[in-house]
Design a protein around this motif. Structure first.
Motif: not given
Lengths: 426, 426
Positions: A306-308, A324-329, A332-333, A346-350
């Motif tokens: 998931y690319k932002y 986001m990391r805390e929110h998604l717990g 996700i990987i 910022l390139h934020l990737n999940i």
């Protein structure tokens, strides 16, 4: 995510051919999808239904290089890296560099207002592109191909085509101002313990490196781990929570080295930077850059990404990744952040094993709401394309969107140019 | 040349007041003339008949200075020099400088896309202005006041207001990217024997001074004589056919001095430059700059000045002055050329005791035809305003002009915004 069903792909060689194609399609109300190197990340260059694809791949001629002014005129299908190599023979460089340089087209860069690794130094394409020739939906050729650095004669129409992702016209030629190619390039790879140290180091780089600072990039631990694990690349320093790449480009190697040493001594003595290495030889520079440039590729091995691509005021920059990391717990990987910190980008990737609608619904629109709250931009350099068009209101007002729609209407009344892209659905 | 007969001048203090004024004027079909510092040279800020003048002079507040990113947000009526002094306290500089800095407004600079003395280094306002808030003819406020360096969310509407001379909307606020203020500045004043030497010296300055070159200006003998005769300023070197001002700005004084010395030794040993002096102290730098900046003022003492501001490819740059001088013969007092040679931007000025229609008819359209022949621009940085609107076709195609007219129509359907400016008469 995006896959069309086109049965026709056309490869014009000249502006006249592009004009003839558009004129025909406009008369018959056939939708078209202009395509450059097809490296975009928001589905802007991919047909949605059965659009006629107009590939610019054969329009790859460099028309002129003016070594007095540094201005280069070329067709829009030139591959960025090939164009850069061409102008290098004249001691010049294209003022734009990005990971996809080996396949993206300069015309696609212009149409998407690509930013990349050195915007910090050389500015945006709205500044460095001097002229554009474009074909409107009707087939009419708009010649704004000025090669002059200053030309204030009427409205500067070329800006309509820069960043409008082929929805207002197809860029066929352009004139771009190329700066002298630097003779000395150095790259520092630094490890830092806190994000506050990252910000302070960026500020010190601006003041101590001044005019030779040509790039200032950021990588978090999770991004670097991904490159190390999935691509087996080796970091030149021990693991740290944060990393920075700081590049200098200048005309005098001794001066640059002295400035860089002063800077490094300062940030290491102050304790902001706890480990670091400097590369001067091209092969080591290339290796260190690959740690940054190949992050996107390394993420693919995780499964689905998931690319932002978001602009955020610097004080909030990394908070978004943490939130986001805390929110998604644990659903996700990986949730990692890297990008052009010098530009607030910022390139934020999940990543997750495979695409999951539920994960997406937990990310969006939360991430866009977060961005809007700090007055950032929900698309810094990737554009809106197909994927993000309906989120435009998080970064633009209703009045502005209304004006965009009016412009689309006068320039493409039948809506044949790259439909379902950029502008939101009604 | 340009004098209106307005009976109303309004001085709004807020965007809301500008909006209310325009909304009223649009309903009642009253034409308005937006006015900044009123320093333009093409009659763009002067009413033609009885337009309501909207002076931005009271909208002079700086709203924020972000010292992390260097981005400044302010109202459009800030005087350029005052704004520059304000940001200097944060170690920043406005990336624009021009002779009229003491009275021109930053909003006027943006509306006319002013170029000035350091475009060579810091680029055009299309690159450095990050956001604009503007009011449309209807009174609707368009908020594109992004402070992000990258924001690719839809069409970049701010460019419509940059350089459109108040004919598409009134700029009320703007966000501008300010670079770090240089800590070391040097200025060289050089004498040269031929124009070929001028061109070669510019090329050498680019390669030997590289990233610290911040200005490269040109003055011909006739221009310098005018400053000496009419303003009694003293040249620091013996008379020469051509002069150049070369400025460096950097972050390390020793490095800059060394680069400048290497450059000067090279151009003097090669014989390209036959005399020169270098200034480092602010007062001497100021004196030398005044030789360049006060030429326009000195011409006034001759009587009437026919002013031209033209972009020309460098190999043809001075030929235009020679051709015009020969063409006009003894009917005039002076035909001189100076300007921003680093940007290919020539200020060509012709003086006569008083305004003579016959002289004007010998200059125009010859000068514009000459410019069009070498694919230059008939207005490099001054804009078209009232005086040059009907010459637009020498630099823009019919298709482009047609598109400009369509844009004007959607954004100002009643034609109330700065009428008789920029677009040609029908």
């Amino acid at each position: 995510m995006v896959r069309g069903a086109s049965s026709v792909l056309l490869k014009p060689k000249t502006t006249e051919e592009v004009s003839a194609i558009l004129s025909y399609c406009n008369q018959h109300k056939l939708a078209v999808c202009p395509q450059g190197g097809n490296t975009g990340l928001v589905g802007g260059s991919v047909p949605v239904f059965d659009e006629v694809i107009i590939s610019m791949a054969l329009m790859n001629q460099v028309e002129s290089v003016d070594s007095w002014s540094g201005v280069v005129v070329c067709q829009s299908g030139c591959v960025l890296e090939a164009l850069d190599q061409h102008v290098a023979e004249h001691g010049l460089m294209v003022p734009l560099d990005l990971g996809a340089k080996g396949s993206c087209h300069i015309g696609g860069n212009v149409s998407t207002n690509a930013g990349g690794l050195r915007l910090l130094r050389y500015g945006s394409l709205h500044g460095s592109v001097l002229g554009v020739e474009a074909v409107l939906a009707s087939g009419e050729v708009i010649d704004c191909l000025s090669t002059m650095k200053k030309d204030n004669t009427g409205y500067d129409l070329k800006h309509l085509f820069i960043g409008s992702e082929g929805t207002l016209g197809i860029v066929t030629k352009l004139a771009i101002n190329c700066p002298p190619r630097p003779t000395a390039v150095n790259l520092a790879f630094l490890g830092l313990q806190s994000f506050d140290d990252v910000l302070q180091t960026f500020r010190d780089a601006k003041s101590k490196l001044g005019e030779i600072l040509s790039s200032c990039e950021f990588i978090d631990r999770s991004s670097l781990e991904c490159v190390e694990e999935n691509l087996k690349l080796k970091s030149p320093i021990e693991p740290h929570p944060y990393y920075m790449l700081i590049e200098t480009s200048g005309s005098n190697g001794d001066h640059d080295e002295e400035k860089l040493n002063t800077f490094l001594e300062y940030v290491m003595t102050s304790g902001q930077v706890t480990d670091g290495t400097v590369a001067t030889e091209p092969s080591r520079i290339q290796h260190i850059w690959s740690l940054r440039e190949r992050i996107a590729e390394s993420l693919i091995a995780d499964g689905y990404t998931y690319k932002y691509d978001i602009s955020i005021p610097l004080p909030h920059f990394y908070k978004m990744v943490e939130d986001m990391r805390e929110h998604l717990g644990s659903s996700i990987i990986r949730c990692c952040g890297y990008g052009h910190i010098g530009d607030g980008n910022l390139h934020l990737n999940i990543t997750s094993k495979e695409y999951e609608k539920e994960i997406l619904s937990r990310i969006e629109p939360t991430i866009f709401e977060w961005t809007a709250r700090v007055k950032g931009s929900i698309s810094a350099e990737h554009g809106l394309g197909f994927k993000k068009r309906n989120y435009i209101h998080f970064s633009k007002s209703d009045g502005a969107i209304g004006l965009m729609k009016q412009m689309k209407k006068i320039m493409d009344p039948n809506g044949i140019l790259n439909p379902y892209k950029v502008l939101p659905d009604n």
